[in-house]
Scaffold this motif. Structure first.
Motif, PDB file in Angstrom:
ATOM      1  N   VAL A 178       0.841  -1.186   0.000  1.00  6.97           N
ATOM      2  CA  VAL A 178       0.000   0.000   0.000  1.00  6.97           C
ATOM      3  C   VAL A 178       0.878   1.239   0.000  1.00  6.97           C
ATOM      4  CG1 VAL A 178      -0.164   0.053   2.526  1.00  6.97           C
ATOM      5  CG2 VAL A 178      -1.981   1.084   1.155  1.00  6.97           C
ATOM      6  N   GLN A 179       0.382   2.306  -0.568  1.00  9.07           N
ATOM      7  CA  GLN A 179       1.127   3.561  -0.578  1.00  9.07           C
ATOM      8  C   GLN A 179       0.995   4.255   0.779  1.00  9.07           C
ATOM      9  OE1 GLN A 179      -0.257   5.892  -3.930  1.00  9.07           O
ATOM     10  NE2 GLN A 179       1.392   5.075  -5.226  1.00  9.07           N
ATOM     11  N   ALA A 180       1.974   5.063   1.086  1.00 14.27           N
ATOM     12  CA  ALA A 180       1.925   5.846   2.323  1.00 14.27           C
ATOM     13  C   ALA A 180       0.640   6.670   2.356  1.00 14.27           C
ATOM     14  CB  ALA A 180       3.144   6.753   2.410  1.00 14.27           C
ATOM     15  N   GLY A 181       0.030   6.693   3.534  1.00 16.29           N
ATOM     16  CA  GLY A 181      -1.246   7.370   3.692  1.00 16.29           C
ATOM     17  C   GLY A 181      -2.450   6.476   3.490  1.00 16.29           C
ATOM     18  N   GLY A 182      -2.212   5.286   2.969  1.00 19.45           N
ATOM     19  CA  GLY A 182      -3.297   4.354   2.707  1.00 19.45           C
ATOM     20  C   GLY A 182      -3.692   3.552   3.928  1.00 19.45           C
ATOM     21  N   SER A 183      -4.606   2.610   3.699  1.00 18.88           N
ATOM     22  CA  SER A 183      -5.157   1.809   4.792  1.00 18.88           C
ATOM     23  C   SER A 183      -5.137   0.325   4.434  1.00 18.88           C
ATOM     24  CB  SER A 183      -6.604   2.216   5.089  1.00 18.88           C
ATOM     25  OG  SER A 183      -6.687   3.557   5.509  1.00 18.88           O
ATOM     26  N   LEU A 184      -5.054  -0.485   5.459  1.00 18.39           N
ATOM     27  CA  LEU A 184      -5.210  -1.932   5.341  1.00 18.39           C
ATOM     28  C   LEU A 184      -5.954  -2.427   6.570  1.00 18.39           C
ATOM     29  CD1 LEU A 184      -1.730  -3.257   4.127  1.00 18.39           C
ATOM     30  CD2 LEU A 184      -3.868  -3.339   2.844  1.00 18.39           C
ATOM     31  N   ARG A 185      -6.653  -3.533   6.399  1.00  8.53           N
ATOM     32  CA  ARG A 185      -7.302  -4.179   7.530  1.00  8.53           C
ATOM     33  C   ARG A 185      -6.804  -5.616   7.615  1.00  8.53           C
ATOM     34  NH1 ARG A 185     -13.466  -6.311   8.342  1.00  8.53           N
ATOM     35  NH2 ARG A 185     -13.745  -5.773  10.541  1.00  8.53           N
ATOM     36  N   LEU A 186      -6.130  -5.908   8.696  1.00 14.04           N
ATOM     37  CA  LEU A 186      -5.652  -7.265   8.937  1.00 14.04           C
ATOM     38  C   LEU A 186      -6.706  -8.049   9.712  1.00 14.04           C
ATOM     39  CD1 LEU A 186      -1.943  -6.616   9.999  1.00 14.04           C
ATOM     40  CD2 LEU A 186      -2.923  -6.831   7.700  1.00 14.04           C
ATOM     41  N   SER A 187      -6.790  -9.332   9.402  1.00 16.27           N
ATOM     42  CA  SER A 187      -7.678 -10.232  10.131  1.00 16.27           C
ATOM     43  C   SER A 187      -6.859 -11.378  10.703  1.00 16.27           C
ATOM     44  CB  SER A 187      -8.759 -10.801   9.212  1.00 16.27           C
ATOM     45  OG  SER A 187      -9.584  -9.792   8.699  1.00 16.27           O
ATOM     46  N   CYS A 188      -7.305 -11.870  11.817  1.00 10.36           N
ATOM     47  CA  CYS A 188      -6.686 -13.028  12.458  1.00 10.36           C
ATOM     48  C   CYS A 188      -7.809 -14.005  12.799  1.00 10.36           C
ATOM     49  CB  CYS A 188      -5.935 -12.610  13.705  1.00 10.36           C
ATOM     50  SG  CYS A 188      -5.314 -13.984  14.705  1.00 10.36           S
ATOM     51  N   ALA A 189      -7.877 -15.080  12.043  1.00  8.52           N
ATOM     52  CA  ALA A 189      -8.915 -16.080  12.258  1.00  8.52           C
ATOM     53  C   ALA A 189      -8.383 -17.200  13.140  1.00  8.52           C
ATOM     54  CB  ALA A 189      -9.374 -16.637  10.923  1.00  8.52           C
ATOM     55  N   ALA A 190      -9.130 -17.514  14.178  1.00  8.17           N
ATOM     56  CA  ALA A 190      -8.707 -18.546  15.117  1.00  8.17           C
ATOM     57  C   ALA A 190      -9.524 -19.813  14.926  1.00  8.17           C
ATOM     58  CB  ALA A 190      -8.861 -18.049  16.547  1.00  8.17           C
ATOM     59  N   SER A 191      -8.884 -20.931  15.205  1.00  8.71           N
ATOM     60  CA  SER A 191      -9.575 -22.222  15.188  1.00  8.71           C
ATOM     61  C   SER A 191      -9.022 -23.079  16.309  1.00  8.71           C
ATOM     62  CB  SER A 191      -9.407 -22.920  13.844  1.00  8.71           C
ATOM     63  OG  SER A 191      -8.041 -23.168  13.589  1.00  8.71           O
ATOM     64  N   GLY A 192      -9.766 -24.121  16.646  1.00 13.40           N
ATOM     65  CA  GLY A 192      -9.335 -25.011  17.709  1.00 13.40           C
ATOM     66  C   GLY A 192     -10.025 -24.709  19.030  1.00 13.40           C
ATOM     67  N   ARG A 193     -10.081 -23.445  19.384  1.00 11.89           N
ATOM     68  CA  ARG A 193     -10.770 -22.999  20.596  1.00 11.89           C
ATOM     69  C   ARG A 193     -11.347 -21.624  20.351  1.00 11.89           C
ATOM     70  NH1 ARG A 193      -7.140 -24.476  25.974  1.00 11.89           N
ATOM     71  NH2 ARG A 193      -7.265 -26.747  25.788  1.00 11.89           N
ATOM     72  N   THR A 194     -12.353 -21.273  21.127  1.00 14.04           N
ATOM     73  CA  THR A 194     -12.892 -19.933  21.022  1.00 14.04           C
ATOM     74  C   THR A 194     -11.917 -18.925  21.609  1.00 14.04           C
ATOM     75  OG1 THR A 194     -14.667 -18.448  21.741  1.00 14.04           O
ATOM     76  CG2 THR A 194     -14.140 -20.298  23.194  1.00 14.04           C
ATOM     77  N   ILE A 195     -11.791 -17.770  20.965  1.00 18.28           N
ATOM     78  CA  ILE A 195     -10.849 -16.755  21.440  1.00 18.28           C
ATOM     79  C   ILE A 195     -11.406 -15.961  22.607  1.00 18.28           C
ATOM     80  CG2 ILE A 195      -9.705 -16.527  19.214  1.00 18.28           C
ATOM     81  CD1 ILE A 195     -11.295 -13.864  18.875  1.00 18.28           C
ATOM     82  N   SER A 196     -12.640 -16.224  23.011  1.00 17.18           N
ATOM     83  CA  SER A 196     -13.230 -15.452  24.106  1.00 17.18           C
ATOM     84  C   SER A 196     -12.453 -15.628  25.412  1.00 17.18           C
ATOM     85  CB  SER A 196     -14.689 -15.861  24.308  1.00 17.18           C
ATOM     86  OG  SER A 196     -14.780 -17.241  24.624  1.00 17.18           O
ATOM     87  N   GLY A 197     -11.665 -16.687  25.497  1.00 17.54           N
ATOM     88  CA  GLY A 197     -10.873 -16.916  26.698  1.00 17.54           C
ATOM     89  C   GLY A 197      -9.475 -16.340  26.633  1.00 17.54           C
ATOM     90  N   TYR A 198      -9.189 -15.555  25.605  1.00 19.09           N
ATOM     91  CA  TYR A 198      -7.842 -15.041  25.381  1.00 19.09           C
ATOM     92  C   TYR A 198      -7.852 -13.533  25.159  1.00 19.09           C
ATOM     93  CZ  TYR A 198      -6.812 -19.954  24.392  1.00 19.09           C
ATOM     94  OH  TYR A 198      -6.685 -21.322  24.482  1.00 19.09           O
ATOM     95  N   ALA A 199      -6.881 -12.879  25.769  1.00 28.70           N
ATOM     96  CA  ALA A 199      -6.535 -11.548  25.288  1.00 28.70           C
ATOM     97  C   ALA A 199      -5.793 -11.746  23.968  1.00 28.70           C
ATOM     98  CB  ALA A 199      -5.654 -10.815  26.290  1.00 28.70           C
ATOM     99  N   MET A 200      -6.021 -10.831  23.030  1.00 27.12           N
ATOM    100  CA  MET A 200      -5.435 -11.005  21.703  1.00 27.12           C
ATOM    101  C   MET A 200      -4.563  -9.801  21.354  1.00 27.12           C
ATOM    102  SD  MET A 200      -6.610 -13.930  20.763  1.00 27.12           S
ATOM    103  CE  MET A 200      -6.126 -13.917  19.030  1.00 27.12           C
ATOM    104  N   GLY A 201      -3.396 -10.076  20.813  1.00 26.57           N
ATOM    105  CA  GLY A 201      -2.484  -8.995  20.487  1.00 26.57           C
ATOM    106  C   GLY A 201      -1.982  -9.066  19.064  1.00 26.57           C
ATOM    107  N   TRP A 202      -1.500  -7.935  18.600  1.00 20.83           N
ATOM    108  CA  TRP A 202      -0.788  -7.838  17.328  1.00 20.83           C
ATOM    109  C   TRP A 202       0.631  -7.359  17.616  1.00 20.83           C
ATOM    110  CZ3 TRP A 202      -2.464  -9.460  12.633  1.00 20.83           C
ATOM    111  CH2 TRP A 202      -3.839  -9.664  12.449  1.00 20.83           C
TER     112      TRP A 202
END
Length: 125
Positions: free
Chosen positions: A12-36
């Protein structure tokens, strides 16, 4: 065990935007704090953003505050990182991580139990 898969990276060019996604499997993420985290070439991996289990508590690195927004959808088992006003210095591999132990959240890499494989974000000037 939680498996994490990041997506949404790209060029992406400077000034632009992106949206990252993190899909989890195996267990629900409700029991985890999540970080990037991110790692630029030749540098150590660094904290970017974190969200508590409920989503009520958020934390950001000073370098991204006001530009990046972390969110989560526990029903979809997915965490997001909306990145706006991107700068060339944001270029890095971005990793999603899950923390099972910290009460609210942690900005410390060693507190995280599960990691994704990363997605490349490249910002051109």
């Amino acid at each position: 065990q939680v498996q994490l898969v990041e997506s949404g990276g790209g060029l992406v060019q400077a000034g632009g935007s992106l949206r990252l996604s993190c899909a989890a499997s195996g267990r629900t993420i409700s029991g985890y704090a999540m970080g990037w985290f991110r790692q630029a070439p030749g540098k150590e991996r660094e904290f970017v953003a974190v969200i508590s289990r409920s989503g009520a508590n958020l934390g950001y690195a000073d370098s991204v505050k006001g530009r990046f927004t972390i969110s989560r959808d526990n029903a979809k088992n997915t965490v997001y990182l909306q990145m706006n006003s991107l700068k060339p210095e944001d270029t890095a591999v971005y990793y999603c991580a899950a923390d099972a132990r910290t009460f609210f959240y942690s900005k410390v890499e060693r507190d995280y139990d599960y990691w994704g494989q990363g997605t490349q974000v490249t910002v051109s000037s």
